[in-house]
Structures are given as structure tokens and as C-alpha cells.
Design a protein around this motif. Structure first.
Motif, PDB file in Angstrom:
ATOM      1  N   PHE A   1     -25.008  -6.769 -13.273  1.00  0.00           N
ATOM      2  CA  PHE A   1     -23.970  -7.704 -12.870  1.00  0.00           C
ATOM      3  C   PHE A   1     -24.512  -9.119 -12.708  1.00  0.00           C
ATOM      4  CE2 PHE A   1     -21.678 -10.098  -9.669  1.00  0.00           C
ATOM      5  CZ  PHE A   1     -20.412 -10.094 -10.209  1.00  0.00           C
ATOM      6  N   PHE A   2     -25.577  -9.287 -11.931  1.00  0.00           N
ATOM      7  CA  PHE A   2     -26.043 -10.637 -11.634  1.00  0.00           C
ATOM      8  C   PHE A   2     -26.597 -11.346 -12.867  1.00  0.00           C
ATOM      9  CE2 PHE A   2     -26.146  -9.115  -7.156  1.00  0.00           C
ATOM     10  CZ  PHE A   2     -25.234 -10.027  -6.672  1.00  0.00           C
ATOM     11  N   PHE A   3     -27.358 -10.642 -13.677  1.00  0.00           N
ATOM     12  CA  PHE A   3     -27.873 -11.295 -14.889  1.00  0.00           C
ATOM     13  C   PHE A   3     -26.742 -11.551 -15.885  1.00  0.00           C
ATOM     14  CE2 PHE A   3     -31.950 -10.145 -13.129  1.00  0.00           C
ATOM     15  CZ  PHE A   3     -32.754 -11.202 -13.520  1.00  0.00           C
ATOM     16  N   GLY A   4     -25.765 -10.647 -15.943  1.00  0.00           N
ATOM     17  CA  GLY A   4     -24.604 -10.873 -16.814  1.00  0.00           C
ATOM     18  C   GLY A   4     -23.805 -12.086 -16.374  1.00  0.00           C
ATOM     19  N   LEU A   5     -23.604 -12.218 -15.054  1.00  0.00           N
ATOM     20  CA  LEU A   5     -22.853 -13.360 -14.529  1.00  0.00           C
ATOM     21  C   LEU A   5     -23.620 -14.661 -14.716  1.00  0.00           C
ATOM     22  CD1 LEU A   5     -20.420 -14.455 -12.899  1.00  0.00           C
ATOM     23  CD2 LEU A   5     -21.714 -13.923 -10.808  1.00  0.00           C
TER      24      LEU A   5
ATOM     25  N   ALA B   1     -16.157  -8.231  -6.907  1.00  0.00           N
ATOM     26  CA  ALA B   1     -15.240  -9.206  -6.311  1.00  0.00           C
ATOM     27  C   ALA B   1     -15.941 -10.558  -6.158  1.00  0.00           C
ATOM     28  CB  ALA B   1     -14.774  -8.712  -4.952  1.00  0.00           C
ATOM     29  N   ILE B   2     -15.186 -11.623  -6.402  1.00  0.00           N
ATOM     30  CA  ILE B   2     -15.757 -12.962  -6.264  1.00  0.00           C
ATOM     31  C   ILE B   2     -15.994 -13.246  -4.791  1.00  0.00           C
ATOM     32  CG2 ILE B   2     -15.281 -15.429  -6.497  1.00  0.00           C
ATOM     33  CD1 ILE B   2     -16.103 -14.122  -9.074  1.00  0.00           C
ATOM     34  N   GLY B   3     -17.215 -13.538  -4.472  1.00  0.00           N
ATOM     35  CA  GLY B   3     -17.596 -13.876  -3.111  1.00  0.00           C
ATOM     36  C   GLY B   3     -18.514 -15.076  -3.147  1.00  0.00           C
ATOM     37  N   SER B   4     -19.073 -15.414  -2.002  1.00  0.00           N
ATOM     38  CA  SER B   4     -19.907 -16.603  -1.915  1.00  0.00           C
ATOM     39  C   SER B   4     -21.153 -16.487  -2.796  1.00  0.00           C
ATOM     40  CB  SER B   4     -20.308 -16.849  -0.462  1.00  0.00           C
ATOM     41  OG  SER B   4     -20.929 -15.690   0.080  1.00  0.00           O
ATOM     42  N   GLN B   5     -21.772 -15.323  -2.807  1.00  0.00           N
ATOM     43  CA  GLN B   5     -22.976 -15.133  -3.612  1.00  0.00           C
ATOM     44  C   GLN B   5     -22.658 -15.225  -5.099  1.00  0.00           C
ATOM     45  OE1 GLN B   5     -24.564 -11.125  -3.857  1.00  0.00           O
ATOM     46  NE2 GLN B   5     -26.598 -11.890  -3.331  1.00  0.00           N
ATOM     47  N   ASN B   6     -21.591 -14.560  -5.520  1.00  0.00           N
ATOM     48  CA  ASN B   6     -21.207 -14.579  -6.933  1.00  0.00           C
ATOM     49  C   ASN B   6     -20.805 -15.971  -7.387  1.00  0.00           C
ATOM     50  OD1 ASN B   6     -21.629 -11.855  -6.722  1.00  0.00           O
ATOM     51  ND2 ASN B   6     -19.499 -11.268  -6.937  1.00  0.00           N
ATOM     52  N   ALA B   7     -20.106 -16.695  -6.517  1.00  0.00           N
ATOM     53  CA  ALA B   7     -19.708 -18.062  -6.864  1.00  0.00           C
ATOM     54  C   ALA B   7     -20.944 -18.947  -7.059  1.00  0.00           C
ATOM     55  CB  ALA B   7     -18.801 -18.644  -5.773  1.00  0.00           C
ATOM     56  N   PHE B   8     -21.951 -18.742  -6.220  1.00  0.00           N
ATOM     57  CA  PHE B   8     -23.182 -19.526  -6.340  1.00  0.00           C
ATOM     58  C   PHE B   8     -23.911 -19.187  -7.643  1.00  0.00           C
ATOM     59  CE2 PHE B   8     -27.687 -20.405  -5.530  1.00  0.00           C
ATOM     60  CZ  PHE B   8     -27.610 -21.732  -5.135  1.00  0.00           C
ATOM     61  N   VAL B   9     -23.995 -17.901  -7.971  1.00  0.00           N
ATOM     62  CA  VAL B   9     -24.651 -17.487  -9.220  1.00  0.00           C
ATOM     63  C   VAL B   9     -23.910 -18.085 -10.422  1.00  0.00           C
ATOM     64  CG1 VAL B   9     -25.247 -15.513 -10.700  1.00  0.00           C
ATOM     65  CG2 VAL B   9     -25.597 -15.373  -8.227  1.00  0.00           C
ATOM     66  N   LEU B  10     -22.586 -18.069 -10.385  1.00  0.00           N
ATOM     67  CA  LEU B  10     -21.784 -18.657 -11.462  1.00  0.00           C
ATOM     68  C   LEU B  10     -22.088 -20.141 -11.604  1.00  0.00           C
ATOM     69  CD1 LEU B  10     -19.436 -18.508 -13.544  1.00  0.00           C
ATOM     70  CD2 LEU B  10     -17.882 -18.973 -11.633  1.00  0.00           C
ATOM     71  N   ARG B  11     -22.145 -20.842 -10.499  1.00  0.00           N
ATOM     72  CA  ARG B  11     -22.413 -22.292 -10.526  1.00  0.00           C
ATOM     73  C   ARG B  11     -23.798 -22.580 -11.106  1.00  0.00           C
ATOM     74  NH1 ARG B  11     -23.439 -27.186  -7.811  1.00  0.00           N
ATOM     75  NH2 ARG B  11     -21.554 -28.396  -7.560  1.00  0.00           N
ATOM     76  N   GLN B  12     -24.788 -21.810 -10.665  1.00  0.00           N
ATOM     77  CA  GLN B  12     -26.144 -22.011 -11.181  1.00  0.00           C
ATOM     78  C   GLN B  12     -26.198 -21.695 -12.676  1.00  0.00           C
ATOM     79  OE1 GLN B  12     -27.115 -23.732  -8.149  1.00  0.00           O
ATOM     80  NE2 GLN B  12     -28.969 -23.225  -9.269  1.00  0.00           N
TER      81      GLN B  12
ATOM     82  N   GLY C   1     -24.031 -15.184 -18.558  1.00  0.00           N
ATOM     83  CA  GLY C   1     -22.713 -15.221 -19.200  1.00  0.00           C
ATOM     84  C   GLY C   1     -21.956 -16.500 -18.882  1.00  0.00           C
ATOM     85  N   ALA C   2     -22.249 -17.097 -17.725  1.00  0.00           N
ATOM     86  CA  ALA C   2     -21.577 -18.338 -17.329  1.00  0.00           C
ATOM     87  C   ALA C   2     -21.828 -19.451 -18.333  1.00  0.00           C
ATOM     88  CB  ALA C   2     -22.065 -18.771 -15.942  1.00  0.00           C
TER      89      ALA C   2
ATOM     90  N   ARG D   1     -27.300 -24.131 -15.657  1.00  0.00           N
ATOM     91  CA  ARG D   1     -28.586 -23.676 -16.215  1.00  0.00           C
ATOM     92  C   ARG D   1     -29.738 -24.061 -15.292  1.00  0.00           C
ATOM     93  NH1 ARG D   1     -27.880 -25.277 -22.620  1.00  0.00           N
ATOM     94  NH2 ARG D   1     -26.198 -23.823 -23.051  1.00  0.00           N
ATOM     95  N   ALA D   2     -29.518 -23.900 -14.008  1.00  0.00           N
ATOM     96  CA  ALA D   2     -30.511 -24.294 -13.003  1.00  0.00           C
ATOM     97  C   ALA D   2     -31.093 -23.048 -12.334  1.00  0.00           C
ATOM     98  CB  ALA D   2     -29.867 -25.208 -11.960  1.00  0.00           C
ATOM     99  N   HIS D   3     -32.335 -22.738 -12.650  1.00  0.00           N
ATOM    100  CA  HIS D   3     -33.060 -21.628 -12.017  1.00  0.00           C
ATOM    101  C   HIS D   3     -32.299 -20.304 -12.130  1.00  0.00           C
ATOM    102  CE1 HIS D   3     -35.288 -24.990 -10.427  1.00  0.00           C
ATOM    103  NE2 HIS D   3     -34.274 -25.378  -9.688  1.00  0.00           N
TER     104      HIS D   3
END
Length: 198
Positions: free
Chosen positions: A156-160, A17-28, A163-164, A32-34
Motif C-alpha cells: 500500500f505505502f509504496f504503491g501510494l 482509508a484516507i487518513g493523516s499518514q496516507n495524505a502525507f505519503v500522497l503529498r510526498q 503511484g502519486a 517526489r520528496a524522500h
């Protein structure tokens, strides 16, 4: 595999589910920042919490009921503040990926934000310590169940995060970036309201 796969599927479904952590990972990922360090920090944080849950730490969390309330209020305050930053970016507009790449922020500040988004979120404790911990007791190999949930987190996190980057052409348009910032702000605020009303 009879314990690993259920752990993988449950772990994956809890973080999907999209949450605050996932949204931040997507933005980063888009900037392509860190990306590697953000994804690794999220996945390792989950690994620690899942391991603690499978090891029975959930019982301790139930024994200290005030801890959940404190974490909930700190988490809500942080989400309101971080949502306001994204809302300001959405309001100002004019930002595209080239500009975003140039102001990605330091690794230290980025990791502090991702750690706050992870560890100040009471839901992460409910999902990892309580739910995964309780469900793992139903399987013959709790270690394999926990390993499955941890693997799901890494996938999940590396894919997100990586993948972004496929969405970068879309986010070369400043309007798309405004929409993303507004969506992240609304997501943060919605979660903050939910935490306050719990």
C-alpha cells in the motif's frame, strides 16, 4: 496461504482509508520528496506494530488504559498544528509542483513528521495491536497472518507514494495544489476532532 491472504486483506483494508499518514505519503509522492524513505518508514512502523499485536502486545495495551488517552491528546494536538500548516499553504496558493520540489524539506524533518503522524495516532494502535492481534488468534498460523498484514502495508505505502507521481501533470496547476492542501488540512482536523470526541 489460508492465513496469509486473510492477513493481507484485513491489513490492506485497515490502511486504505484516507487518513493523516496516507495524505502525507500522497503529498510526498507528488513532490517526489524522500518518497522511498517515507514509504519505508510507514511500512516498517506498521510491521513493528503488527508484529507486536500478533505476538500478544494488545493485552498489555489494554492493561494500561491511560496510555491511549495520552496518545489521543498528543495526536490531536499534532494533527491540529499540521493541518494549520497545510491550511496556510492552501490559503497562500500560487504553489505548483516545480516550487514544491524545491522546498521539499530535509530528510530529517520529513521523517520526524511521518513518525509523528504514525506513532501519535491512537487509531494505529487499535488497528494493529488490538484488532489485527485479536483476529490473528483465530487463524492456525498467526505468523503467516501477520506476514500477510505486513506485506499489505508495504504494498500500500509504496504503491501510494510512487503511484502519486502519475498525478503530477494535474498538480502542475497551482489551483490543484491548493485543493490538495485544503483537503489535507480538513482531513487532519477531522481526525483531530474525532480523537478529541472519542
Amino acid at each position: 496461504m489460508t492465513s496469509f491472504l486473510p492477513g493481507f486483506y484485513l491489513g490492506f483494508s485497515l490502511i486504505l482509508a484516507i487518513g493523516s499518514q496516507n495524505a502525507f505519503v500522497l503529498r510526498q509522492g507528488l513532490m517526489r520528496a524522500h518518497v522511498f524513505w517515507v514509504c519505508l518508514t510507514c511500512a516498517l512502523s506498521d510491521a513493528v506494530l503488527i508484529s507486536a499485536g500478533v505476538a500478544g502486545f494488545g493485552a498489555l495495551a489494554e492493561a494500561v488504559p491511560w496510555l491511549e488517552t495520552v496518545m489521543r491528546w498528543f495526536g490531536a494536538a499534532f494533527l491540529i498544528w499540521y493541518g494549520a500548516l497545510n491550511a496556510r499553504s492552501a490559503w497562500r496558493g500560487g504553489q505548483a509542483l516545480d516550487a514544491a520540489d524545491a522546498r521539499g524539506g530535509s530528510l530529517r524533518s520529513t521523517l520526524l513528521v511521518v513518525l509523528a503522524l504514525t506513532w501519535l495516532n491512537p487509531h494505529v494502535y487499535l488497528d494493529t495491536l488490538m484488532l489485527l492481534g485479536a483476529v490473528s488468534a483465530q487463524y492456525p498460523d498467526k505468523l503467516a497472518f501477520g506476514a500477510g498484514a505486513v506485506t499489505a502495508s508495504f504494498v500500500f505505502f509504496f504503491g501510494l507514494g510512487y503511484g502519486a507521481q502519475r498525478l503530477r501533470p494535474l498538480f502542475a496547476n497551482p489551483r490543484s495544489w491548493q485543493v490538495l492542501d485544503a483537503a489535507i488540512a480538513l482531513t487532519m482536523w477531522a481526525i483531530a476532532v474525532k480523537l478529541i470526541l472519542m
